[in-house]
Design a protein around this motif. Structure first.
Motif, PDB file in Angstrom:
ATOM      1  N   GLY A 131      63.529 -34.804  10.068  1.00 26.27           N
ATOM      2  CA  GLY A 131      62.432 -34.172   9.812  1.00 26.27           C
ATOM      3  C   GLY A 131      63.092 -32.644   9.722  1.00 26.27           C
ATOM      4  N   LEU A 132      63.712 -32.231  10.618  1.00 25.50           N
ATOM      5  CA  LEU A 132      63.941 -30.786  10.493  1.00 25.50           C
ATOM      6  C   LEU A 132      65.341 -30.593   9.459  1.00 25.50           C
ATOM      7  N   GLY A 133      66.140 -31.680   8.980  1.00 24.81           N
ATOM      8  CA  GLY A 133      66.916 -31.600   7.947  1.00 24.81           C
ATOM      9  C   GLY A 133      68.231 -30.788   7.904  1.00 24.81           C
ATOM     10  N   PHE A 134      68.832 -30.614   9.357  1.00 17.74           N
ATOM     11  CA  PHE A 134      69.720 -29.700   9.567  1.00 17.74           C
ATOM     12  C   PHE A 134      70.981 -30.400  10.123  1.00 17.74           C
ATOM     13  N   LEU A 135      72.289 -29.842   9.390  1.00 12.54           N
ATOM     14  CA  LEU A 135      73.335 -30.148  10.036  1.00 12.54           C
ATOM     15  C   LEU A 135      73.906 -29.379  11.236  1.00 12.54           C
ATOM     16  N   PHE A 136      73.778 -27.897  11.026  1.00 11.81           N
ATOM     17  CA  PHE A 136      74.067 -27.109  11.983  1.00 11.81           C
ATOM     18  C   PHE A 136      73.120 -26.013  12.102  1.00 11.81           C
ATOM     19  N   ILE A 139      84.719 -31.723   7.931  1.00  9.79           N
ATOM     20  CA  ILE A 139      83.117 -32.417   8.547  1.00  9.79           C
ATOM     21  C   ILE A 139      82.611 -33.672   7.962  1.00  9.79           C
ATOM     22  N   ILE A 140      82.222 -34.727   9.095  1.00  7.64           N
ATOM     23  CA  ILE A 140      81.982 -35.982   8.617  1.00  7.64           C
ATOM     24  C   ILE A 140      80.675 -36.057   9.097  1.00  7.64           C
ATOM     25  N   VAL A 141      79.553 -36.453   8.115  1.00  9.21           N
ATOM     26  CA  VAL A 141      78.342 -36.715   8.226  1.00  9.21           C
ATOM     27  C   VAL A 141      77.917 -38.056   8.288  1.00  9.21           C
ATOM     28  N   VAL A 142      77.066 -38.591   9.276  1.00 12.26           N
ATOM     29  CA  VAL A 142      76.745 -39.805   9.169  1.00 12.26           C
ATOM     30  C   VAL A 142      75.197 -40.065   9.342  1.00 12.26           C
ATOM     31  N   ALA A 143      74.616 -40.618   8.786  1.00 12.46           N
ATOM     32  CA  ALA A 143      72.976 -40.524   8.735  1.00 12.46           C
ATOM     33  C   ALA A 143      72.416 -41.765   8.175  1.00 12.46           C
ATOM     34  N   ALA A 144      71.014 -42.107   8.496  1.00 12.09           N
ATOM     35  CA  ALA A 144      70.342 -43.034   7.820  1.00 12.09           C
ATOM     36  C   ALA A 144      69.663 -42.513   6.592  1.00 12.09           C
ATOM     37  N   PRO A 145      69.582 -43.528   5.826  1.00 16.58           N
ATOM     38  CA  PRO A 145      69.466 -43.026   4.463  1.00 16.58           C
ATOM     39  C   PRO A 145      68.135 -42.214   4.129  1.00 16.58           C
ATOM     40  N   SER A 146      67.171 -42.404   4.905  1.00 14.61           N
ATOM     41  CA  SER A 146      65.744 -41.761   5.106  1.00 14.61           C
ATOM     42  C   SER A 146      65.907 -40.247   5.332  1.00 14.61           C
ATOM     43  N   LYS A 147      66.980 -39.924   6.089  1.00 16.60           N
ATOM     44  CA  LYS A 147      67.069 -38.416   6.601  1.00 16.60           C
ATOM     45  C   LYS A 147      67.776 -37.670   5.384  1.00 16.60           C
ATOM     46  N   VAL A 148      68.089 -38.262   4.429  1.00 18.12           N
ATOM     47  CA  VAL A 148      68.775 -37.472   3.334  1.00 18.12           C
ATOM     48  C   VAL A 148      68.131 -37.954   1.898  1.00 18.12           C
ATOM     49  N   SER A 149      66.930 -38.475   2.004  1.00 18.49           N
ATOM     50  CA  SER A 149      66.396 -39.250   0.677  1.00 18.49           C
ATOM     51  C   SER A 149      65.897 -37.953  -0.234  1.00 18.49           C
ATOM     52  N   GLU A 155      78.859 -43.652   0.426  1.00 23.84           N
ATOM     53  CA  GLU A 155      78.401 -42.494   0.784  1.00 23.84           C
ATOM     54  C   GLU A 155      77.613 -41.681  -0.088  1.00 23.84           C
ATOM     55  N   LYS A 156      76.865 -40.663  -0.046  1.00 25.79           N
ATOM     56  CA  LYS A 156      75.771 -40.173  -0.687  1.00 25.79           C
ATOM     57  C   LYS A 156      76.222 -38.473  -0.932  1.00 25.79           C
ATOM     58  N   MET A 157      76.263 -37.882  -2.003  1.00 26.12           N
ATOM     59  CA  MET A 157      76.355 -36.732  -2.036  1.00 26.12           C
ATOM     60  C   MET A 157      75.026 -35.862  -1.974  1.00 26.12           C
ATOM     61  N   VAL A 158      75.140 -34.997  -1.000  1.00 27.11           N
ATOM     62  CA  VAL A 158      73.997 -34.301  -0.550  1.00 27.11           C
ATOM     63  C   VAL A 158      74.200 -32.643  -0.709  1.00 27.11           C
ATOM     64  N   ARG A 159      73.244 -32.089  -1.108  1.00 27.38           N
ATOM     65  CA  ARG A 159      73.351 -30.594  -1.275  1.00 27.38           C
ATOM     66  C   ARG A 159      73.137 -29.674  -0.037  1.00 27.38           C
ATOM     67  N   VAL A 160      74.001 -29.170   0.352  1.00 27.29           N
ATOM     68  CA  VAL A 160      73.632 -28.069   1.688  1.00 27.29           C
ATOM     69  C   VAL A 160      73.096 -26.932   0.938  1.00 27.29           C
ATOM     70  N   VAL A 161      71.896 -26.436   1.773  1.00 24.88           N
ATOM     71  CA  VAL A 161      71.302 -25.102   1.427  1.00 24.88           C
ATOM     72  C   VAL A 161      71.101 -24.473   2.709  1.00 24.88           C
TER      73      VAL A 161
END
Length: 378
Positions: A307-312, A332-342, A372-378
């Motif tokens: 929901g918040l979508g934050f790593l840090f 930095i290793i990120v692990v998450a359910a697919p829905s959290k980075v959809s 793994e999925k490439m996700v953009r950090v904003v």
């Protein structure tokens, strides 16, 4: 035409974050003993500095509280403002810090005095401050949170202080629609003991523009639970020798359990893995604890807050700019359910532009045992 903005700062909000107290309610003295210092004023200044850059809004007028409740910040900028002197603010010294005697009652009283005289109330604080403002104004006027707290699970917060300023500008231009967003708060004492007890206080009116307003906290979907477990099991087998900073959240807690350590659910733990065995070095680490290990090339394992979508920047302020400045992004290793980075986007905010810029771009997120999925950090 002049626009009037209510502006309230909760001066103690966020003090418990870097020192692993997960909140500040009722524990200000303990936070200071651990080395915490007030942060809300500095975050509010980031908001004002961004807002100051919009020349078309030089005629803004603010209603604010005395001293640390808003006036101290506004005096440093060129905006016109009026102080609602509802009472004299006193200070007390705790060690070498001066702490104002402000309480939730101040926030409620100020918001109540502002509600019929402003276009919107902007507050700098966390979930508790959001609850206090909402309790005083309901839906009579929109509210917008500048995030300075620890948890900030409510949906009324901008993603950063700078985004709060941008969102306010869009609202004043008529480009941001008003939406109803949840006001949430947690039992902080239970939170400090790894219990999540959220309470819904209602829905506030909040301006909305895409990517500027954060979501509200959401749990991992039940139908993804087994997939997350399998992903974490695969990751546990792959971790090599070294120091690890294991972050907060139920996903990373599964990893801690698999490693056989008594780690925290809602805190950051320092772990050493050697020859396939994990050893807990620091449980529920503070920022200072993490800084002691940054020269040992630690790897960080975090998840995405649903929901918040934050790593840090939400619920793990122990990962401060000073800590993350010393950790390569590839560590930095990120692990998450697919829905959290959809939506393909996650957020990171430390308040330090150089560090935030280092984190931006793309990062790999482990979403299954083999993908793994490439996700953009904003």
């Amino acid at each position: 035409m002049s626009r009037k903005i209510g502006f309230i700062v909760n001066p103690i909000a966020g003090m418990g974050g870097r020192v692993a107290l997960k909140g500040t309610d009722g524990v200000v003295e303990e936070a200071i003993k651990r080395g915490a210092r007030p942060v809300a004023g500095d975050v509010a200044r980031l908001f004002m500095r961004e807002l100051e850059g919009y020349e078309e809004f030089e005629d803004l007028e603010f209603l604010t509280g005395p001293g640390p409740l808003g006036a101290d910040v506004l005096r440093e900028f060129d905006f016109s403002f009026e102080v609602l002197e509802h009472r004299k603010i006193n200070y007390r010294k705790v060690r070498d810090a001066e702490i104002p005697d402000t309480t939730a009652k101040d926030t409620k009283e100020l918001a109540g005095k502002m509600v019929d005289n402003v276009d919107i109330i902007v507050f700098a604080g966390g979930d508790g401050t959001a609850r206090d403002v909402f309790s005083a104004v309901g839906k009579r006027v929109p509210i917008l949170g500048v995030p300075t707290g620890v948890k900030m699970f409510s949906g009324v917060f901008a993603s950063s202080p700078e985004d709060a300023a941008r969102l306010l500008v869009e609202f004043l231009k008529g480009n941001a629609r008003l939406v109803e967003r949840d006001v949430m708060d947690l039992d902080e004492e239970a939170f400090r003991h790894d219990e999540v007890k959220p309470k819904h206080f209602g829905k506030a009116l909040t301006p909305y523009a895409e990517l500027l307003l954060q979501g509200a906290k959401e749990p991992t979907r039940t139908d993804e639970s087994e997939d997350v477990q399998a992903t974490v099991e695969a990751l546990a087998e792959e971790l090599g020798n070294g120091i690890y900073f294991l972050g907060a959240g139920s996903t990373v807690k599964r990893l801690k359990d698999l490693l056989g350590i008594d780690g925290t659910l809602l805190g950051v733990d320092v772990v050493e893995i050697k020859d396939g065995r994990a050893r807990l070095i620091v449980k529920d680490a503070t920022e200072k604890d993490l800084l002691k290990f940054v020269e040992r090339n630690p790897r960080v394992v975090v998840t995405v807050i649903g929901g918040l979508g934050f790593l840090f920047g939400r619920g793990n302020q122990q990962f401060s700019a000073d800590v993350l400045r010393n950790i390569p992004k590839e560590n930095i290793i990120v692990v998450a359910a697919p829905s959290k980075v959809s939506n393909g986007i996650v957020r990171a905010y430390t308040g330090d532009r150089e560090v935030d810029e280092k984190l931006r771009g793309y990062i790999r997120v482990r979403v299954s045992p083999w993908m793994e999925k490439m996700v953009r950090v904003v």
